[in-house]
Design a protein around this motif. Structure first.
Motif, short mmCIF file in Angstrom:
data_model
loop_
_atom_site.label_atom_id
_atom_site.label_comp_id
_atom_site.label_asym_id
_atom_site.label_seq_id
_atom_site.Cartn_x
_atom_site.Cartn_y
_atom_site.Cartn_z
N ALA A 87 52.96 -12.31 14.04
CA ALA A 87 53.26 -10.92 13.67
C ALA A 87 51.92 -10.23 13.47
CB ALA A 87 54.09 -10.86 12.40
N PHE A 88 51.72 -9.12 14.15
CA PHE A 88 50.44 -8.42 14.13
C PHE A 88 50.63 -7.00 13.57
CE2 PHE A 88 50.25 -11.72 17.23
CZ PHE A 88 49.02 -12.31 17.02
N PRO A 89 50.43 -6.85 12.25
CA PRO A 89 50.53 -5.52 11.66
C PRO A 89 49.34 -4.67 12.09
CG PRO A 89 50.28 -7.21 9.94
CD PRO A 89 50.16 -7.87 11.26
N LEU A 90 49.59 -3.42 12.41
CA LEU A 90 48.50 -2.53 12.76
C LEU A 90 48.84 -1.11 12.35
CD1 LEU A 90 48.65 -1.38 16.36
CD2 LEU A 90 49.86 -3.46 15.83
N ARG A 91 47.82 -0.35 12.16
CA ARG A 91 47.96 1.07 11.84
C ARG A 91 47.39 1.85 13.02
NH1 ARG A 91 47.22 4.61 6.56
NH2 ARG A 91 49.04 3.35 6.15
N LEU A 92 48.25 2.69 13.62
CA LEU A 92 47.80 3.56 14.69
C LEU A 92 47.60 4.95 14.13
CD1 LEU A 92 50.11 2.52 17.67
CD2 LEU A 92 47.77 1.82 17.21
N ARG A 93 46.59 5.64 14.65
CA ARG A 93 46.34 7.00 14.24
C ARG A 93 46.38 7.90 15.48
NH1 ARG A 93 42.04 6.94 10.52
NH2 ARG A 93 40.66 6.42 12.22
N ALA A 94 47.09 9.01 15.37
CA ALA A 94 47.14 10.01 16.43
C ALA A 94 46.33 11.21 15.94
CB ALA A 94 48.58 10.42 16.71
N VAL A 95 45.42 11.67 16.78
CA VAL A 95 44.56 12.80 16.44
C VAL A 95 44.64 13.81 17.57
CG1 VAL A 95 42.20 13.49 15.88
CG2 VAL A 95 43.01 11.23 15.22
N ASN A 96 44.90 15.07 17.24
CA ASN A 96 44.99 16.08 18.30
C ASN A 96 44.00 17.21 18.16
OD1 ASN A 96 46.04 17.77 16.35
ND2 ASN A 96 48.00 18.08 17.36
N GLY A 97 42.97 17.09 17.35
CA GLY A 97 41.99 18.15 17.20
C GLY A 97 42.32 19.12 16.08
N CYS A 98 43.59 19.25 15.71
CA CYS A 98 44.00 20.11 14.61
C CYS A 98 44.49 19.30 13.42
CB CYS A 98 45.13 21.05 15.05
SG CYS A 98 44.65 22.18 16.35
N LEU A 107 53.65 -5.66 15.73
CA LEU A 107 53.96 -6.22 17.04
C LEU A 107 54.25 -7.70 16.84
CD1 LEU A 107 54.28 -6.19 20.07
CD2 LEU A 107 51.80 -6.35 20.28
N ASN A 108 55.48 -8.11 17.09
CA ASN A 108 55.87 -9.51 16.98
C ASN A 108 55.81 -10.16 18.34
OD1 ASN A 108 56.68 -9.85 14.14
ND2 ASN A 108 58.14 -8.24 14.64
N VAL A 109 55.05 -11.26 18.43
CA VAL A 109 54.95 -12.03 19.66
C VAL A 109 55.65 -13.36 19.42
CG1 VAL A 109 53.43 -13.05 21.38
CG2 VAL A 109 52.75 -10.94 20.23
N THR A 110 56.69 -13.62 20.20
CA THR A 110 57.48 -14.83 20.04
C THR A 110 57.57 -15.57 21.37
OG1 THR A 110 59.57 -13.78 20.63
CG2 THR A 110 58.94 -13.66 18.33
N GLY A 111 58.25 -16.70 21.34
CA GLY A 111 58.56 -17.40 22.58
C GLY A 111 59.79 -16.79 23.21
N LYS A 112 60.11 -17.25 24.39
CA LYS A 112 61.33 -16.76 25.05
C LYS A 112 62.53 -17.19 24.22
CE LYS A 112 59.39 -16.91 29.67
NZ LYS A 112 59.43 -17.52 30.99
N PRO A 113 63.59 -16.39 24.21
CA PRO A 113 64.76 -16.78 23.42
C PRO A 113 65.43 -18.00 24.03
CG PRO A 113 65.28 -14.89 24.78
CD PRO A 113 63.80 -15.14 24.94
N VAL A 114 66.01 -18.80 23.17
CA VAL A 114 66.79 -19.96 23.62
C VAL A 114 68.26 -19.56 23.55
CG1 VAL A 114 67.41 -22.35 23.12
CG2 VAL A 114 65.05 -21.58 22.78
N LEU A 115 68.96 -19.68 24.65
CA LEU A 115 70.39 -19.35 24.69
C LEU A 115 71.20 -20.63 24.57
CD1 LEU A 115 70.45 -16.71 27.56
CD2 LEU A 115 70.37 -16.32 25.10
N ARG A 116 72.25 -20.54 23.76
CA ARG A 116 73.19 -21.66 23.61
C ARG A 116 74.54 -21.20 24.12
NH1 ARG A 116 70.19 -21.51 18.86
NH2 ARG A 116 71.72 -20.20 17.86
#
Length: 146
Positions: A87-98, A107-116
């Motif tokens: 699990a990768f916590p991050l803070r994004l900032r949007a800046v538009n000049g004003c 962002l969670n990175v996991t393996g492929k799901p296992v189906l039963r």
């Protein structure tokens, strides 16, 4: 005393500050990132919205945390092939000049799901002239909760 050298009441400055701070606000529309799968190509668009009063183009930047190896922020999206789990916590900032806005995402990175599949085997027997065999149910479940 000339009008330019006059001391103004604090209420005036507060009102002025609020109106300037609200000029051209920008906000995040993306509130959650889709899950990424280790070793599989990933792309997630990050949507922001400005009110249109600011004419400069906006940019996105990482203001805190980190992305997994293999994923990068390019323009308005995260993309790449994740090369580490977690699990990768991050803070994004949007800046538009004003104005600017920040959004905390994970962002969670996991393996492929296992189906039963239950039952593991279905058997249908039918003879010419007989009616169709009775319906059978199949339950499919997976390791991803959603």
């Amino acid at each position: 005393m000339s009008p330019c050298n006059r001391v103004l009441p604090a209420a005036f400055w507060l009102t002025l500050g609020v109106s300037l701070a609200s000029a051209g606000p920008v906000e995040f529309r993306t509130r959650e990132l889709p899950r990424a799968v280790f070793g599989v190509s990933y792309r997630a668009a990050i949507q922001t919205q400005a009110d249109g009063r600011c004419i400069s183009d906006g940019i996105l930047e990482i203001a805190g945390g980190r992305l997994p190896r293999g994923i990068e922020l390019s323009g308005d999206s995260l993309s790449g092939i994740p090369k580490e789990f977690g699990a990768f916590p991050l803070r994004l900032r949007a800046v538009n000049g004003c104005a600017s806005a920040a959004e905390d995402l994970v962002l969670n990175v996991t393996g492929k799901p296992v189906l039963r599949v239950t039952p593991e085997e279905l058997v249908f027997q039918c003879r010419e002239g007989d009616s169709a065999p009775p319906a059978q149910a199949v339950l499919v479940s997976g390791t991803w909760p959603d």
